[in-house]
Each structure stands twice: as C-alpha cells, then as structure tokens.
Design a protein around this motif. Structure first.
Motif, PDB file in Angstrom:
ATOM      1  N   GLU A 265      44.944  23.195  36.654  1.00  0.00           N
ATOM      2  CA  GLU A 265      44.327  24.173  35.764  1.00  0.00           C
ATOM      3  C   GLU A 265      43.945  25.432  36.528  1.00  0.00           C
ATOM      4  OE1 GLU A 265      40.300  24.501  32.975  1.00  0.00           O
ATOM      5  OE2 GLU A 265      41.140  22.511  33.471  1.00  0.00           O
ATOM      6  N   ALA A 266      43.444  25.244  37.756  1.00  0.00           N
ATOM      7  CA  ALA A 266      43.061  26.405  38.562  1.00  0.00           C
ATOM      8  C   ALA A 266      44.265  27.267  38.903  1.00  0.00           C
ATOM      9  CB  ALA A 266      42.368  25.929  39.842  1.00  0.00           C
ATOM     10  N   ARG A 267      45.386  26.638  39.240  1.00  0.00           N
ATOM     11  CA  ARG A 267      46.586  27.417  39.572  1.00  0.00           C
ATOM     12  C   ARG A 267      47.045  28.245  38.382  1.00  0.00           C
ATOM     13  NH1 ARG A 267      50.566  26.700  43.539  1.00  0.00           N
ATOM     14  NH2 ARG A 267      49.702  24.653  44.088  1.00  0.00           N
ATOM     15  N   ALA A 268      47.080  27.613  37.205  1.00  0.00           N
ATOM     16  CA  ALA A 268      47.525  28.323  36.007  1.00  0.00           C
ATOM     17  C   ALA A 268      46.588  29.490  35.687  1.00  0.00           C
ATOM     18  CB  ALA A 268      47.598  27.356  34.831  1.00  0.00           C
ATOM     19  N   LYS A 269      45.296  29.252  35.827  1.00  0.00           N
ATOM     20  CA  LYS A 269      44.334  30.307  35.526  1.00  0.00           C
ATOM     21  C   LYS A 269      44.447  31.454  36.527  1.00  0.00           C
ATOM     22  CE  LYS A 269      39.454  31.020  34.434  1.00  0.00           C
ATOM     23  NZ  LYS A 269      38.119  30.370  34.272  1.00  0.00           N
ATOM     24  N   ALA A 270      44.658  31.133  37.794  1.00  0.00           N
ATOM     25  CA  ALA A 270      44.777  32.171  38.819  1.00  0.00           C
ATOM     26  C   ALA A 270      45.991  33.054  38.557  1.00  0.00           C
ATOM     27  CB  ALA A 270      44.867  31.540  40.197  1.00  0.00           C
ATOM     28  N   HIS A 271      47.107  32.440  38.210  1.00  0.00           N
ATOM     29  CA  HIS A 271      48.307  33.228  37.927  1.00  0.00           C
ATOM     30  C   HIS A 271      48.108  34.085  36.669  1.00  0.00           C
ATOM     31  CE1 HIS A 271      51.008  31.982  41.080  1.00  0.00           C
ATOM     32  NE2 HIS A 271      50.710  30.713  40.868  1.00  0.00           N
ATOM     33  N   ALA A 272      47.398  33.560  35.688  1.00  0.00           N
ATOM     34  CA  ALA A 272      47.127  34.340  34.479  1.00  0.00           C
ATOM     35  C   ALA A 272      46.257  35.547  34.794  1.00  0.00           C
ATOM     36  CB  ALA A 272      46.455  33.448  33.431  1.00  0.00           C
TER      37      ALA A 272
ATOM     38  N   ALA B 297      48.428  38.144  36.433  1.00  0.00           N
ATOM     39  CA  ALA B 297      49.370  38.758  35.487  1.00  0.00           C
ATOM     40  C   ALA B 297      48.700  39.832  34.634  1.00  0.00           C
ATOM     41  CB  ALA B 297      49.974  37.682  34.592  1.00  0.00           C
ATOM     42  N   ALA B 298      47.373  39.762  34.523  1.00  0.00           N
ATOM     43  CA  ALA B 298      46.647  40.729  33.694  1.00  0.00           C
ATOM     44  C   ALA B 298      46.303  42.011  34.438  1.00  0.00           C
ATOM     45  CB  ALA B 298      45.373  40.080  33.156  1.00  0.00           C
ATOM     46  N   GLY B 299      46.711  42.139  35.712  1.00  0.00           N
ATOM     47  CA  GLY B 299      46.422  43.347  36.481  1.00  0.00           C
ATOM     48  C   GLY B 299      44.947  43.522  36.779  1.00  0.00           C
TER      49      GLY B 299
ATOM     50  N   ALA C 227      41.173  43.895  38.818  1.00  0.00           N
ATOM     51  CA  ALA C 227      40.589  44.722  39.872  1.00  0.00           C
ATOM     52  C   ALA C 227      40.686  43.977  41.200  1.00  0.00           C
ATOM     53  CB  ALA C 227      39.131  45.031  39.529  1.00  0.00           C
ATOM     54  N   PRO C 228      40.539  44.705  42.323  1.00  0.00           N
ATOM     55  CA  PRO C 228      40.693  44.051  43.634  1.00  0.00           C
ATOM     56  C   PRO C 228      39.807  42.828  43.828  1.00  0.00           C
ATOM     57  CG  PRO C 228      40.693  46.421  43.905  1.00  0.00           C
ATOM     58  CD  PRO C 228      40.373  46.168  42.459  1.00  0.00           C
ATOM     59  N   TYR C 229      38.569  42.870  43.339  1.00  0.00           N
ATOM     60  CA  TYR C 229      37.667  41.735  43.529  1.00  0.00           C
ATOM     61  C   TYR C 229      38.237  40.483  42.851  1.00  0.00           C
ATOM     62  CZ  TYR C 229      33.249  39.169  43.854  1.00  0.00           C
ATOM     63  OH  TYR C 229      32.280  38.257  44.153  1.00  0.00           O
ATOM     64  N   GLU C 230      38.579  40.611  41.562  1.00  0.00           N
ATOM     65  CA  GLU C 230      39.119  39.474  40.819  1.00  0.00           C
ATOM     66  C   GLU C 230      40.454  39.018  41.396  1.00  0.00           C
ATOM     67  OE1 GLU C 230      37.735  42.085  39.505  1.00  0.00           O
ATOM     68  OE2 GLU C 230      36.099  41.335  38.237  1.00  0.00           O
ATOM     69  N   ALA C 231      41.285  39.977  41.799  1.00  0.00           N
ATOM     70  CA  ALA C 231      42.586  39.622  42.373  1.00  0.00           C
ATOM     71  C   ALA C 231      42.406  38.870  43.684  1.00  0.00           C
ATOM     72  CB  ALA C 231      43.423  40.880  42.605  1.00  0.00           C
TER      73      ALA C 231
END
Length: 387
Positions: free
Chosen positions: A28-35, A38-40, A42-46
């Motif tokens: 679930e964490a992997r899928a959420k991270a890729h999502a 994909a949403a572009g 900010a640097p912190y969240e990325a």
C-alpha cells in the motif's frame, strides 16, 4: 510547485505517515508513494515519497535502486529548505550505504544528519547510527548511541522509535553474549509495537525472541517463538526465507534433520521475497544439504545452544557472524558484505547448485568455512524499512 519547509503542524496525519505505512503495509505504501509522485508534488512531499520507495527497495534487497531513490530524496529535501527533512533522509541513506558495504560514506551521511537534527529528531538519527555501528561490529559505540536515543525517545513519548531502538540494542547485547539483556529489550519493544499497532514489527520481534531463546539453549521456546512469527507472517502475507533458514538451524540443533529438510524443501518451493533473495535461497540449499546428510557425515554444530549460551562461539564457521551472533573477533575484511535490506554477514564459501550434489566426501572438502547452523535474526531489529 511550492517549496520551503513545512511547519510542524503539518506533520501529524500528513505526508510523513507514508513512512510509517511502509513499515506496516509495504504494498500500500509503494502504491501511495507512486501516486504522490505522479501528482507533481512539492519538494518536501516528493522527498518523503522517494524516501519511502527507497526504503522499500532496500527491504527487497535492491540496494542500488534504494540508494538512487534516497539520493533523490536527499536532493529534494535540501530543495524544500527543511533541515529536519534532510536529516531524516540522510540517516536512512547512511544506513543503506552501510548495508552496501560503503561504511565510510554511510557513517559520514549519518554524522551530517546528526549535525542537522536536534532533540527528538536527533535521537531518531542516533537509532540509525547505532544500527550502522552494530553492523560494523562497533558494539560499544552502538550501545552508547542507542542508550542515548532511548532516554530521549522515552521522555518524548515516541513509542515507535523507542521500540526500534530497543530492538536494535537487543541485537547488540546478543552479539556481546548477553541473552538476558537482549530478551528484556525485545520484550519491551514488543509491548511498544503492540501499542502502536505495528503488526509486522511485532512479528519480527517474535522472530528475534526465538533466536534469543536458541542462543540461551531453550529449543522448545525457540521453536514456539518461530512458529508464532511464522503464523503472523502468513496472516500479513509477509513470506520470509529467513524464517525457514532459522527454523532449519533450530530443528537441526534439536536433532530433527528430517523436519529441517522438509522445512528447507517447502521454502525452496515457494517464491519467498523478491529481489536480493539469491543468497537466502543458497543458504536454504545449504541447510537442506546439511539435513540430508547421513548422521555420521553431518557436520558437527559449532553453535550448539550450550556453547552459544556461554558466549563462546560465533554462529558461523567463519570467525565473523551474522545477525544475533557474536562478532568480537572478526578480522579486517572478513566477509563484510551485507547483501540485503537488513545487516547480514555472508561468509565466503562455495555454494552447491543442489543439495543432492553434496556428497559426504565433497562436503568435508568444501564446508570448512560454513560448518555451523545459520541463524539470521529476523529482518531488521525494526531496522529495515521502518527505520
């Protein structure tokens, strides 16, 4: 995209929960991270998303991919302007580099991380540095870092990282021959994991408690703990080859070679974990070969519970050891190449292609460096993806 640091008020219930999710529900964490990526973001969240993906790569033994993701996470954390974010990712990168065998670079990253952090954040970095020092056999320094971190984390009420620090310290105690202290730390860690609903971490702790029981000479308790860990792993869909390797070792020590052989065959017939599992499968082949030998030709165990309880012998035929075993006399350059997401010392020795090809005569010629049962200690002392 907005840059800049995030205020502390944004942290609870926010993006940083992704890192905790990675230690409990990796898929679930992997899928959420890729999502998120994909949403572009900010640097912190990325940065958080790349860190989570990097930790998951490391969990599956894909250390090159893990290092690349974490390096990206560090760059993005720096761009966000958050020193605490950069410190956290640097700590994760430092442990990963240490697992890869780049100890100097790993410790340098951890030192940079510690310089950026303060208070509770610094204590979390100390947990990671303690793990790295343990991997390197620097046990006194590891105990110092982990003890300091536990005092701060307990006072701050950070139950999750206190549990991880205690799990790591337990394995340092075990490496130094103190099974009683290891059990005390693991028991407390298990309680803390239960209160934080970290179900995977509880399973790993039961696994490690089984290995402490083995080292203490209590084979029934060891098998009971490993069986319970296996039950939890199956419930959580976390198949670990390490558990089968450890069960084989305990079953052989208990004088049950047929059961050990069946355990190895069953595990080899399954898929186990993904990448980075070649060494584990080789160890299972070795365990099966050892169990399949006639009693008169089976190598004498050098790590019987009685000797282990006295702290006199490492777990491997080599002078070094793997997780949970002593490594107080490892010479420079000996076997020091961890191969997976958790610190694991692999002895240099030929591995047979198939257990049936290992005849008694050839066994004696090729097994001098691997004549002791293998104990792995469960993936991470809560030091894998969770840290």
């Amino acid at each position: 995209m907005a840059g800049g640091p995030r205020p502390a008020a944004d942290v609870p219930g926010g993006i940083l929960d992704l890192l905790r999710l990675a230690s409990d529900r990796p898929g679930e964490a992997r899928a959420k991270a890729h999502a998120i990526l994909a949403a572009g973001p900010a640097p912190y969240e990325a940065s958080v998303a790349h860190q989570a993906i990097g930790m998951l790569h490391r969990e599956f033994g894909e250390l090159d991919a893990a290092t690349a993701e974490l390096a990206t996470a560090v760059r993005l954390a720096r761009a966000s302007g958050s020193a605490e974010r950069e410190a956290d990712v640097l700590a994760t990168l430092g442990v990963t580099l240490t697992y890869r065998g780049h100890s100097r670079r790993g410790l340098a990253a951890l030192d940079r991380s510690l310089a950026l952090a303060g208070g509770e954040a610094a204590a979390r970095v100390l947990v990671r540095r303690g793990i790295a020092l343990w991997v390197l056999g620097r046990h006194a320094e590891a105990l110092d870092d982990l003890g300091r971190s536990i005092r701060v984390l307990r006072a701050a009420g950070d139950s999750l990282f206190e549990a991880r620090a205690r799990s790591a310290r337990a394995l340092v105690h075990l490496a130094r021959g103190s099974g009683h202290r290891a059990e005390l730390d693991l028991a407390r860690a298990e309680h803390l994991y239960t209160t934080t609903s970290q179900t995977v971490e509880v399973a790993f702790t039961r696994h490690n408690r089984g290995l402490v029981a083995y080292r203490s000479g209590d084979l029934p308790a060891a098998l009971a703990c490993l069986d319970e860990a296996g039950h939890r792993y199956r419930q959580l869909a976390v198949p670990l080859l390490e558990l089968a390797i450890d069960r084989c070792a305990v079953l052989l020590a208990a004088g049950l070679p047929a059961d050990a052989l069946a355990e190895a065959d069953a595990a080899l017939g399954g898929s186990g974990r993904g990448g980075g599992r070649a060494a584990r499968r080789a160890e299972l082949l070795l365990a099966g070969a050892r169990a399949a030998l006639p009693p008169g030709h089976r190598p004498r165990s050098g790590c019987s519970p009685r000797r282990a309880a006295g702290g006199g012998a490492p777990m491997r035929g080599c002078c070094c050891s793997r997780r949970g075993a002593q490594a107080t006399h490892r010479p420079p350059g000996c076997c020091a190449r961890p191969d997976s997401s958790r610190p694991t010392w692999i002895c240099s020795a030929p591995v047979m292609r198939h257990k049936r090809a290992c005849l008694p005569g050839s066994w004696r010629a090729r097994s001098a460096a691997m004549r002791r049962p293998t104990l792995t200690c469960a993936r991470r002392p809560a030091t894998g993806i969770g840290e």
